[in-house]
Design a protein around this motif. Sequence first.
Motif, PDB file in Angstrom:
ATOM      1  N   PRO A 103       0.821  -1.221   0.000  1.00 57.32           N
ATOM      2  CA  PRO A 103       0.000   0.000   0.000  1.00 57.32           C
ATOM      3  C   PRO A 103       0.855   1.270   0.000  1.00 57.32           C
ATOM      4  O   PRO A 103       0.694   2.163   0.829  1.00 57.32           O
ATOM      5  CB  PRO A 103      -0.813  -0.129   1.295  1.00 57.32           C
ATOM      6  N   ILE A 128      -3.513  -1.618  -4.610  1.00 61.87           N
ATOM      7  CA  ILE A 128      -4.301  -1.138  -3.463  1.00 61.87           C
ATOM      8  C   ILE A 128      -4.159  -2.122  -2.298  1.00 61.87           C
ATOM      9  O   ILE A 128      -3.071  -2.308  -1.788  1.00 61.87           O
ATOM     10  CB  ILE A 128      -5.793  -0.943  -3.823  1.00 61.87           C
ATOM     11  N   THR A 129      -5.276  -2.745  -1.924  1.00 67.11           N
ATOM     12  CA  THR A 129      -5.325  -3.663  -0.796  1.00 67.11           C
ATOM     13  C   THR A 129      -6.355  -4.744  -1.107  1.00 67.11           C
ATOM     14  O   THR A 129      -7.131  -4.626  -2.054  1.00 67.11           O
ATOM     15  CB  THR A 129      -5.775  -2.929   0.482  1.00 67.11           C
ATOM     16  N   GLY A 131      -8.980  -5.394   0.677  1.00 68.35           N
ATOM     17  CA  GLY A 131     -10.293  -4.780   0.875  1.00 68.35           C
ATOM     18  C   GLY A 131     -10.688  -3.901  -0.293  1.00 68.35           C
ATOM     19  O   GLY A 131     -11.859  -3.859  -0.685  1.00 68.35           O
ATOM     20  N   GLY A 132      -9.709  -3.215  -0.872  1.00 68.47           N
ATOM     21  CA  GLY A 132      -9.990  -2.375  -2.022  1.00 68.47           C
ATOM     22  C   GLY A 132     -10.395  -3.198  -3.236  1.00 68.47           C
ATOM     23  O   GLY A 132     -11.357  -2.877  -3.937  1.00 68.47           O
ATOM     24  N   SER A 158     -14.050  -5.255   6.026  1.00 73.93           N
ATOM     25  CA  SER A 158     -13.527  -6.553   5.594  1.00 73.93           C
ATOM     26  C   SER A 158     -13.110  -7.360   6.816  1.00 73.93           C
ATOM     27  O   SER A 158     -12.403  -6.864   7.703  1.00 73.93           O
ATOM     28  CB  SER A 158     -12.317  -6.373   4.672  1.00 73.93           C
ATOM     29  N   TYR A 176      -2.879   0.524   4.933  1.00 73.32           N
ATOM     30  CA  TYR A 176      -4.019  -0.211   4.370  1.00 73.32           C
ATOM     31  C   TYR A 176      -5.272   0.668   4.399  1.00 73.32           C
ATOM     32  O   TYR A 176      -5.972   0.800   3.386  1.00 73.32           O
ATOM     33  CB  TYR A 176      -4.260  -1.492   5.180  1.00 73.32           C
ATOM     34  N   THR A 179      -4.886   3.882   2.081  1.00 74.25           N
ATOM     35  CA  THR A 179      -4.888   3.544   0.660  1.00 74.25           C
ATOM     36  C   THR A 179      -6.258   3.088   0.195  1.00 74.25           C
ATOM     37  O   THR A 179      -6.731   3.479  -0.882  1.00 74.25           O
ATOM     38  CB  THR A 179      -3.855   2.436   0.377  1.00 74.25           C
ATOM     39  N   THR A 180      -6.922   2.262   0.994  1.00 75.50           N
ATOM     40  CA  THR A 180      -8.247   1.761   0.632  1.00 75.50           C
ATOM     41  C   THR A 180      -9.260   2.895   0.553  1.00 75.50           C
ATOM     42  O   THR A 180     -10.043   2.977  -0.413  1.00 75.50           O
ATOM     43  CB  THR A 180      -8.719   0.702   1.649  1.00 75.50           C
ATOM     44  N   GLU A 181      -9.257   3.766   1.531  1.00 77.24           N
ATOM     45  CA  GLU A 181     -10.212   4.879   1.544  1.00 77.24           C
ATOM     46  C   GLU A 181     -10.004   5.813   0.362  1.00 77.24           C
ATOM     47  O   GLU A 181     -10.970   6.259  -0.277  1.00 77.24           O
ATOM     48  CB  GLU A 181     -10.098   5.630   2.866  1.00 77.24           C
ATOM     49  N   ALA A 195     -12.782   2.700   5.766  1.00 80.97           N
ATOM     50  CA  ALA A 195     -12.346   1.315   5.601  1.00 80.97           C
ATOM     51  C   ALA A 195     -12.012   0.723   6.962  1.00 80.97           C
ATOM     52  O   ALA A 195     -11.283   1.332   7.756  1.00 80.97           O
ATOM     53  CB  ALA A 195     -11.129   1.236   4.683  1.00 80.97           C
ATOM     54  N   THR A 210     -16.450  -9.172   2.821  1.00 79.58           N
ATOM     55  CA  THR A 210     -16.393  -7.712   2.718  1.00 79.58           C
ATOM     56  C   THR A 210     -17.795  -7.166   2.497  1.00 79.58           C
ATOM     57  O   THR A 210     -18.486  -7.584   1.569  1.00 79.58           O
ATOM     58  CB  THR A 210     -15.475  -7.270   1.561  1.00 79.58           C
TER      59      THR A 210
END
Length: 296
Positions: A103, A128-129, A131-132, A158, A176, A179-181, A195, A210
């Motif tokens: 990330p 990304i991740t 979750g992403g 997630s 994490y 980056t996801t947000e 996230a 998720t």
Amino acid sequence: MNSTGKKLKIAIIGSGNIGTDLLIKAIHSEYLECSLFIGRDFKSAGLAKAISLGIKVSDRSIKAIEENPDVCDLVFDATSAKNHEAHWDILKKLGKPVIDMTPAKLGAICVPSENLQEASLSDNINMITCGGQASIPIACAIRRAHASEQLDYVEVVSSIASRSAGPATRANIDEYVETTEKAICQFSGSKKSKAILILNPAVPCIDMQTSVTVKLEKVNLELLKKEVDATIAKIQKYVPGYSLLLPPTFENGRVIVTVKVQGNGDYLPKYAGNLDIINCAAISVAEEFSKRKFGV
């Protein structure tokens, strides 16, 4: 199908779980050839596995590529966000495109179901991740089904098996989330996002789940279900274990969709869908590089 028979030479930096699973997936790919698998310790399980498969290995980290740039056409960086910053400085000078599994937020953000061809034109691609990769396609499906509305808030929760979260994942929790947000807002157009990552210690281990929650005043459930079904079918082409767990539900001004990800079991346990989804996504990007290079 690869009608040319030619394969893109890849190097993988990072001999942990993610890197080793990438290696197995690359071996199974008709478009890729792992020409070098790189770690830091010949005693690591990942390097031992690669040696047993007849793959060329090195314990010299990024120096192995720096000293022999012709060894590969493309690099997977499966180390850490901090290490990737240093690696990218070197790879950029060498003219080596890289798929970033960390990330680190340096490269073009890629979700293959949404922007594979566009992102694969970049020399640094960020995956990304987990979750992403699991949530963004669903958030985009919700956006497409309600194109005339501005999404104000998207929340992604997630839950993964604690055993599938290795040292790198645990060390990069802050990255994490950030980056996801950022990626959720970028792809969905939402004003805000949240996230949340839950490490579930349950035994037997749970599959990755998720949930995507979006605030909406009105919802077209019929159209949304069509968009979600089409999105899931698209993702299953490169992540076979991706499936719908809870179909679109609307209550109290919120749309909720939940998906499950089960891994292929290539190197990691099937419950490690969080690692599998990001690796499957990365392999699809590398294969796109190969197809473009050899005109497939």
